[in-house]
Design an enzyme around this catalytic site. Structure first.
Site, PDB file in Angstrom:
ATOM      1  N   THR A 125       1.069  -1.248  -0.051  1.00 61.64           N
ATOM      2  CA  THR A 125       0.006  -0.086   0.000  1.00 61.64           C
ATOM      3  C   THR A 125       0.965   1.186  -0.031  1.00 61.64           C
ATOM      4  O   THR A 125       0.777   2.119  -0.948  1.00 61.64           O
ATOM      5  CB  THR A 125      -0.809  -0.044   1.341  1.00 61.64           C
ATOM      6  OG1 THR A 125      -1.538  -1.188   1.405  1.00 61.64           O
ATOM      7  CG2 THR A 125      -1.887   1.190   1.268  1.00 61.64           C
ATOM      8  N   VAL A 126       1.863   1.453   0.833  1.00 60.39           N
ATOM      9  CA  VAL A 126       2.507   2.618   1.099  1.00 60.39           C
ATOM     10  C   VAL A 126       3.793   2.802   0.195  1.00 60.39           C
ATOM     11  O   VAL A 126       3.710   3.823  -0.482  1.00 60.39           O
ATOM     12  CB  VAL A 126       3.146   2.833   2.409  1.00 60.39           C
ATOM     13  CG1 VAL A 126       3.865   4.148   2.708  1.00 60.39           C
ATOM     14  CG2 VAL A 126       2.065   2.564   3.736  1.00 60.39           C
TER      15      VAL A 126
ATOM     16  N   GLY B 291     -11.296  -2.420   4.500  1.00 56.76           N
ATOM     17  CA  GLY B 291      -9.763  -2.281   4.341  1.00 56.76           C
ATOM     18  C   GLY B 291      -9.199  -1.591   5.504  1.00 56.76           C
ATOM     19  O   GLY B 291      -8.264  -1.291   5.498  1.00 56.76           O
TER      20      GLY B 291
ATOM     21  N   GLY C 138       0.033   8.205  10.175  1.00 54.64           N
ATOM     22  CA  GLY C 138      -0.079   8.414   8.778  1.00 54.64           C
ATOM     23  C   GLY C 138       0.332   9.478   8.213  1.00 54.64           C
ATOM     24  O   GLY C 138       1.561   9.907   7.879  1.00 54.64           O
TER      25      GLY C 138
ATOM     26  N   LYS D  68       2.300   3.549  19.087  1.00 56.02           N
ATOM     27  CA  LYS D  68       2.599   5.119  18.496  1.00 56.02           C
ATOM     28  C   LYS D  68       2.547   6.092  19.861  1.00 56.02           C
ATOM     29  O   LYS D  68       3.505   6.993  19.653  1.00 56.02           O
ATOM     30  CB  LYS D  68       1.064   5.396  17.572  1.00 56.02           C
ATOM     31  CG  LYS D  68       1.221   4.542  16.512  1.00 56.02           C
ATOM     32  CD  LYS D  68      -0.134   4.839  15.893  1.00 56.02           C
ATOM     33  CE  LYS D  68      -0.323   3.896  14.613  1.00 56.02           C
ATOM     34  NZ  LYS D  68      -1.643   3.652  14.141  1.00 56.02           N
TER      35      LYS D  68
ATOM     36  N   VAL E 105       3.572   7.280  13.028  1.00 56.41           N
ATOM     37  CA  VAL E 105       2.705   7.620  13.755  1.00 56.41           C
ATOM     38  C   VAL E 105       1.704   8.501  13.036  1.00 56.41           C
ATOM     39  O   VAL E 105       2.064   9.354  12.305  1.00 56.41           O
ATOM     40  CB  VAL E 105       3.210   8.401  14.937  1.00 56.41           C
ATOM     41  CG1 VAL E 105       1.908   8.971  15.878  1.00 56.41           C
ATOM     42  CG2 VAL E 105       4.042   7.723  15.669  1.00 56.41           C
TER      43      VAL E 105
HETATM   44  N1  LIG Z   1      -1.008   0.884   5.111  1.00 53.62           N
HETATM   45  C1  LIG Z   1      -0.944   1.932   5.776  1.00 53.62           C
HETATM   46  O1  LIG Z   1      -1.761   3.144   5.544  1.00 53.62           O
HETATM   47  C2  LIG Z   1      -0.014   2.531   6.722  1.00 53.62           C
HETATM   48  C3  LIG Z   1       0.062   3.522   7.476  1.00 53.62           C
HETATM   49  C4  LIG Z   1       1.353   3.942   8.265  1.00 53.62           C
HETATM   50  C5  LIG Z   1       2.359   2.759   8.305  1.00 53.62           C
HETATM   51  N2  LIG Z   1       2.259   1.814   7.833  1.00 53.62           N
HETATM   52  C6  LIG Z   1       3.359   1.190   7.885  1.00 53.62           C
HETATM   53  O2  LIG Z   1       4.027   1.099   6.615  1.00 53.62           O
HETATM   54  C7  LIG Z   1       4.472  -0.352   6.307  1.00 53.62           C
HETATM   55  C8  LIG Z   1       4.053  -0.892   5.182  1.00 53.62           C
HETATM   56  O3  LIG Z   1       2.716  -1.096   5.278  1.00 53.62           O
HETATM   57  P1  LIG Z   1       1.793  -1.463   3.920  1.00 53.62           P
HETATM   58  O4  LIG Z   1       0.361  -1.273   4.221  1.00 53.62           O
HETATM   59  O5  LIG Z   1       2.238  -0.861   2.659  1.00 53.62           O
HETATM   60  O6  LIG Z   1       2.257  -3.209   3.772  1.00 53.62           O
HETATM   61  P2  LIG Z   1       1.605  -4.334   2.617  1.00 53.62           P
HETATM   62  O7  LIG Z   1       0.663  -3.538   1.636  1.00 53.62           O
HETATM   63  O8  LIG Z   1       1.471  -5.264   3.426  1.00 53.62           O
HETATM   64  O9  LIG Z   1       3.016  -4.240   1.832  1.00 53.62           O
HETATM   65  C9  LIG Z   1       4.200  -4.982   2.218  1.00 53.62           C
HETATM   66  C10 LIG Z   1       5.042  -5.085   0.994  1.00 53.62           C
HETATM   67  O10 LIG Z   1       6.350  -5.619   1.799  1.00 53.62           O
HETATM   68  C11 LIG Z   1       6.611  -6.880   0.834  1.00 53.62           C
HETATM   69  N3  LIG Z   1       7.164  -7.676   1.691  1.00 53.62           N
HETATM   70  C12 LIG Z   1       6.771  -8.007   2.885  1.00 53.62           C
HETATM   71  N4  LIG Z   1       7.729  -8.860   3.593  1.00 53.62           N
HETATM   72  C13 LIG Z   1       8.759  -8.864   2.601  1.00 53.62           C
HETATM   73  C14 LIG Z   1       9.691  -9.703   2.910  1.00 53.62           C
HETATM   74  N5  LIG Z   1      10.033 -10.675   3.857  1.00 53.62           N
HETATM   75  N6  LIG Z   1      10.769  -9.642   1.883  1.00 53.62           N
HETATM   76  C15 LIG Z   1      10.332  -9.041   0.875  1.00 53.62           C
HETATM   77  N7  LIG Z   1       9.379  -8.244   0.700  1.00 53.62           N
HETATM   78  C16 LIG Z   1       8.459  -8.306   1.665  1.00 53.62           C
HETATM   79  C17 LIG Z   1       5.651  -7.160   0.052  1.00 53.62           C
HETATM   80  O11 LIG Z   1       5.884  -7.899  -1.084  1.00 53.62           O
HETATM   81  P3  LIG Z   1       4.743  -8.320  -2.180  1.00 53.62           P
HETATM   82  O12 LIG Z   1       4.086  -7.298  -2.672  1.00 53.62           O
HETATM   83  O13 LIG Z   1       5.549  -9.126  -3.347  1.00 53.62           O
HETATM   84  O14 LIG Z   1       3.756  -9.252  -1.102  1.00 53.62           O
HETATM   85  C18 LIG Z   1       4.800  -5.918  -0.059  1.00 53.62           C
HETATM   86  O15 LIG Z   1       4.915  -5.147  -1.423  1.00 53.62           O
HETATM   87  C19 LIG Z   1       4.141  -1.109   7.601  1.00 53.62           C
HETATM   88  O16 LIG Z   1       5.175  -1.097   8.759  1.00 53.62           O
HETATM   89  C20 LIG Z   1       2.948  -0.295   8.168  1.00 53.62           C
HETATM   90  O17 LIG Z   1       3.003  -0.480   9.636  1.00 53.62           O
HETATM   91  C21 LIG Z   1       1.232   1.477   7.077  1.00 53.62           C
END
Ligand SMILES: NC(=O)c1ccc[n+]([C@@H]2O[C@H](COP(=O)([O-])OP(=O)(O)OC[C@H]3O[C@@H](n4cnc5c(N)ncnc54)[C@H](OP(=O)(O)O)[C@@H]3O)[C@@H](O)[C@H]2O)c1
Length: 428
Positions: A13-14, A187, A134, A205, A132
């Site tokens: 997502t990010v 979601g 977003g 946070k 923290v």
């Molecule tokens: N989503 C939000 O709104 C949000 C807000 C604030 C902070 N965050 C933080 O931002 C971070 C990312 O969040 P997200 O929501 O973007 O996560 P996500 O959608 O689950 O994406 C994770 C990404 O990391 C890759 N990945 C995970 N484990 C891996 C590994 N062992 N080796 C290689 N690639 C790996 C995945 O690859 P594939 O694509 O191939 O599966 C995917 O592309 C997290 O720490 C989360 O707490 C997120």
């Protein structure tokens, strides 16, 4: 400096939001930084997964070494999530003198001090604005804009999932289970929502915020955490009858040389600015000695908002690199502080109970509070239709927490009391 090269760990997502902004806003970003920004490699788990933004497939890799050990890469952006692997990768990047940006609150709440120390040792930057709230630029606000002020207290709605659930329960009359399903369908909640609904995500946070606001090494174990799984629609209705809204808030406060950090469902007066923060939005209310009260409000998650925070870190790193001042912004904890003893915590409390609807029941309750030296601010009573019982809601005046809890235990054992629960009340 003509060019900076970036390695991205994670393209979910990010990560998608970051690539989108890097592509769409390239001209503006490069004009602002005065250099070319190259996205060199992106680490993913599965190279064949369809992606939401166009990217040269040759830039994707499943081999972390291709990103972390590439001497041409200057900056690593960690957006994988999880703790162990992310920790090892960030450490490796710092040891290779690469600057790091992360959105990973799970990691920073547990290993932030160690990683910041490592970054400083290696003269590297480590920024984590998106970890923290977003899209709300709260970390930069604490470390830069409010740096001259002495922060006394912060109250945060820092978990969008639980705020969404409580908003739906309050305004649409949904049960906890239905509101959770709705959050999952949209979601806003993970398939396994435990860390959100049990308050752990918010606690992490609050650890990060407290660390930056007071320069104190706060540990996750020091945070008292209660989630929202026991909050019912009826709790919300009866809190509402007394003029309060229930929110899952994190409260962090320094008082008389001790710190108190807690996350729990809390009643806020309906007129409090935090009471009107709805759905998946976040807000942090900050009490500064000189500035007074300020509130920072906005989207706490999502592709666009979170990517904006990551990109603001990227611009800071590039600016620092150009000025040759990398690693200088890192403030490690300056002092130790003990946790405030529970016996020194004071608060108002909201008690909700069912009592037998018979003469003298109500006065047994009020007599007990009087004997214990707890005065009452608000009271509400109504008979429960079809039962020989009454619904009673009470808000106490400010009182000692330990005294209140002892009194509550005695009250629960009164033969006229059928069941009882309580929440804290925060006046602000
Ligand atoms: N989503 C939000 O709104 C949000 C807000 C604030 C902070 N965050 C933080 O931002 C971070 C990312 O969040 P997200 O929501 O973007 O996560 P996500 O959608 O689950 O994406 C994770 C990404 O990391 C890759 N990945 C995970 N484990 C891996 C590994 N062992 N080796 C290689 N690639 C790996 C995945 O690859 P594939 O694509 O191939 O599966 C995917 O592309 C997290 O720490 C989360 O707490 C997120």
């Amino acid at each position: 400096m003509e060019k900076v090269s970036i390695g991205l760990l994670g393209f979910g997502t990010v990560g998608t939001g970051v690539v989108r902004l890097l592509t769409k806003e390239r001209e503006r970003l490069e004009a602002r930084t005065g250099c070319t920004i190259q996205l060199k490699k992106v680490l993913v788990r599965n190279k064949n997964r369809p992606r939401k933004v166009l990217i040269d497939n040759r830039n994707l890799t499943t081999n972390a070494a291709e990103v972390l050990d590439d001497p041409e890469i200057d900056i690593i952006i960690e957006l994988m999530g999880g703790i162990d692997e992310a920790y090892r990768y960030i450490l490796r990047a710092l040891n290779h003198k690469k600057h790091v940006i992360t959105a990973n609150k799970d990691l920073m709440a547990s290993y932030g001090d160690e990683l910041l120390m490592e970054a400083k040792k290696n003269h590297c930057d480590l920024y984590y604005e998106a970890s923290v709230a977003g899209g709300i630029p709260i970390l930069r606000t604490l470390t830069d804009s409010l740096a001259a002020d002495r922060i006394q207290k912060m109250i945060g709605i820092v978990n969008g999932t639980t705020n969404y659930i409580l908003s739906k329960m309050s305004h649409e009359g949904l049960s906890y289970e239905k509101a959770l399903s709705s959050a999952q369908a949209l979601g806003f909640a993970e398939a396994d929502p435990t860390s959100d609904v049990e308050g752990l995500d918010a606690a992490r946070k609050m650890v990060i915020l407290s660390h930056l606001a007071y320069s104190i090494p706060v540990k996750l174990d020091d945070v008292k955490i209660t989630g929202i799984t026991d909050v019912t629609r009826e709790d919300i209705i009866y809190a509402g009858k007394l003029g309060y809204t229930i929110k899952l808030v994190g409260i962090s406060e320094v008082n008389n040389g001790a710190i108190d950090v807690r996350v729990e469902p809390t009643l806020l007066p309906d007129g409090h600015p935090l009471a009107s923060v709805e759905n998946e939005n976040n807000a942090i209310y900050v009490y500064g000695t000189a500035l007074g009260e300020t509130m920072y409000y906005g989207p706490g998650a999502g592709e666009g908002p979170t990517a904006v925070s990551v990109m603001s870190d990227l611009l800071s790193v590039i600016r620092n690199m150009a000025l040759g001042v990398t690693g200088n912004h890192i403030f490690l904890p300056k002092r130790e502080m003990h946790t405030r003893k529970e016996s020194l915590v004071e608060s108002q409390f909201f008690v909700r109970l069912h009592i037998k609807d018979e003469p003298g029941s109500f006065s047994r309750l009020t007599d007990l509070f009087k004997e214990q030296g707890i005065s009452l601010e608000k009271l509400y009573q109504e008979p429960i239709t079809g039962q020989d019982a009454a619904e009673v809601s009470i808000v106490t005046h400010r009182t000692n927490k330990v005294l209140f809890e002892k009194s509550f235990e005695i009250m629960k054992k009164l033969d006229v009391v059928l069941n009882a629960k309580y929440f804290r009340v925060e006046r602000g």
